[in-house]
Write an enzyme that holds these catalytic residues in place. Sequence first.
Site, PDB file in Angstrom:
ATOM      1  CB  SER A 106      34.790  39.631  48.680  1.00  0.00           C
ATOM      2  OG  SER A 106      33.576  39.583  47.934  1.00  0.00           O
TER       3      SER A 106
ATOM      4  CE  LYS B 248      36.734  41.726  46.594  1.00  0.00           C
ATOM      5  NZ  LYS B 248      36.454  43.056  46.270  1.00  0.00           N
TER       6      LYS B 248
ATOM      7  CG  HIS C 285      35.806  37.876  44.236  1.00  0.00           C
ATOM      8  ND1 HIS C 285      35.067  39.046  44.227  1.00  0.00           N
ATOM      9  CD2 HIS C 285      35.068  36.967  44.924  1.00  0.00           C
ATOM     10  CE1 HIS C 285      33.926  38.857  44.889  1.00  0.00           C
ATOM     11  NE2 HIS C 285      33.911  37.599  45.329  1.00  0.00           N
ATOM     12  CG  ASN C 286      35.712  42.670  42.692  1.00  0.00           C
ATOM     13  OD1 ASN C 286      35.627  41.804  43.552  1.00  0.00           O
ATOM     14  ND2 ASN C 286      35.580  43.943  42.973  1.00  0.00           N
TER      15      ASN C 286
ATOM     16  CD  GLU D 268      31.320  41.513  42.482  1.00  0.00           C
ATOM     17  OE1 GLU D 268      31.965  41.057  43.445  1.00  0.00           O
ATOM     18  OE2 GLU D 268      31.078  42.731  42.342  1.00  0.00           O
TER      19      GLU D 268
END
Length: 509
Positions: A138, A210, A213-214, A217
């Site tokens: 990232s 991840k 995480h997105n 986000e």
Amino acid sequence: MPVAAQPCDIGFVGAGVMGKNLIMNLVDNGFRVIAFDLDQSKLEALQAQDDAERGDSPPRVLTCNSYTDLLASLSAPHLIVVSVPAGSPVDDVCHKLVDAGLQADDIVVDTGNSLWTDTQRRETEYEGQFILFSTAVSGGEVGARFGPSLMPSGDPYAWTRIKPMWEAIAAKVDPDTGKPIERKAPGEVVAKGEPCAAYIGPSGSGHYVKMVHNGIEYADMQLICEAYQVMRDALAMSASEIAAVFRRWNEGLLNSYLIEISAEVLDTVDAETGAPLVEMILDKAGQKGTGLWTAVSSLELGCPAPTIAEAVYARSISTLKDQRVKAASLLAGPDFDKPSAEQRDSLIDQLHDALYCAKICAYAQGFDLMRTAAKEQGWTLNYGEIAKIWRAGCIIRAVFLQSIADAYERNEELENLLLDQYFAEQISSNQRNWRKAVANASLWGVPVAALSSALSYYDAYRTAVLPANLLQGQRDYFGAHAFERVDKPRGKKYHVEWSDPARPMTRLK
Ligand code: 6PG
């Protein structure tokens, strides 16, 4: 034929934006890299960048023209990073590497935004041919160049091979302040600080983390966009006035990369028209899929992440531009007065607190999702460590992540961030303004799906008795789906003959 006089430390397939910047980061840190790309112009661009950055020193990046040359330029067992778009291109490269002579103990590291189940499938599929390892990255282009956040997972031996490189190039955090150590110039290295690279767990877990995480986000970005829309449409503020508010917020609890760049976007002027550039950008959001995958995973696992899902829907509704333009003149909004200029400051304060509380809920949803997936997959994830490697380098980097790391340090078994005393107190002391901001937006007809879904999530989570008792009654009425009773042990199921006036109840086995 080896291209290098002495073997390189690591090979790269793919010298696109991410590959090129990871390579330059590695060479800055003294690693010898050889790169291959089917597109010769990408290799030329990589070499041109090295020429521009290296000054008088000899070339640091080597390139080659075939998979065979790539393998020949590395010592065995080979270590190769694949930086190509997620999906079938990753498998294409894996097959080509096998054809070129990859051995069972060679390591291939996928650094794309791969779907985590693809990574799991690949590990099994290529077993015996080579070791498939992954590292989710990232931080975009700048992060890759000067310090990304890295989420490696898979074979532990492969991790020992790549660990020194990943720890060297990762973003670093000052352990005393929890803040990123800035590194902005080519050639610079940061040898001190805690690296934002930590082994996540077995195959697939790094890409799952991840993906979440997105998802976070997406939620974080949407929440900021909703605050922007309220200020723009209800408080009649200009782009530069809103930028000033974001800059002020960036000094406090909301300090984050996303708030910082939002202020910069809002303050940029369009060279062609002289208008704020943001007002010249068409309001149709794109997406590559990771937010959607997060929402789908939450639905599949039955683990609520409504703010993340709303952020995905917000992008979808934004794409209905032509319909929205038509509907704007057809569908009536409320006739409540917009606020006066004198009310502005207190309304901005309300928005600040709403954004902060909703952000806590979005992160609570993301971490709960990782916990639920870990349980189902049999992974042992270290949530405090995950929060720590998100403190710098990645897109959601923020001082706020230190508070999350602290919460998991207080209690490794924390079921939900909202149950941590610090976060519970933060919401408790800010919720009044959150509620007012959501209520006002709804009275003014400004959509705040993410801010309000977070509030409903909070309210549902803190409600001891939800209306699901009625829902279970409905299900039993039309489908004999049975229900548990509050006064009987959990797990014992009952069914009522609703159409019989005597309403006889039977206990199911
Ligand atoms: C990152 C970003 C990166 C990318 C996303 C955004 O962590 O560096 O998340 O992975 O920008 O894929 O994708 P969307 O196009 O879906 O917004």
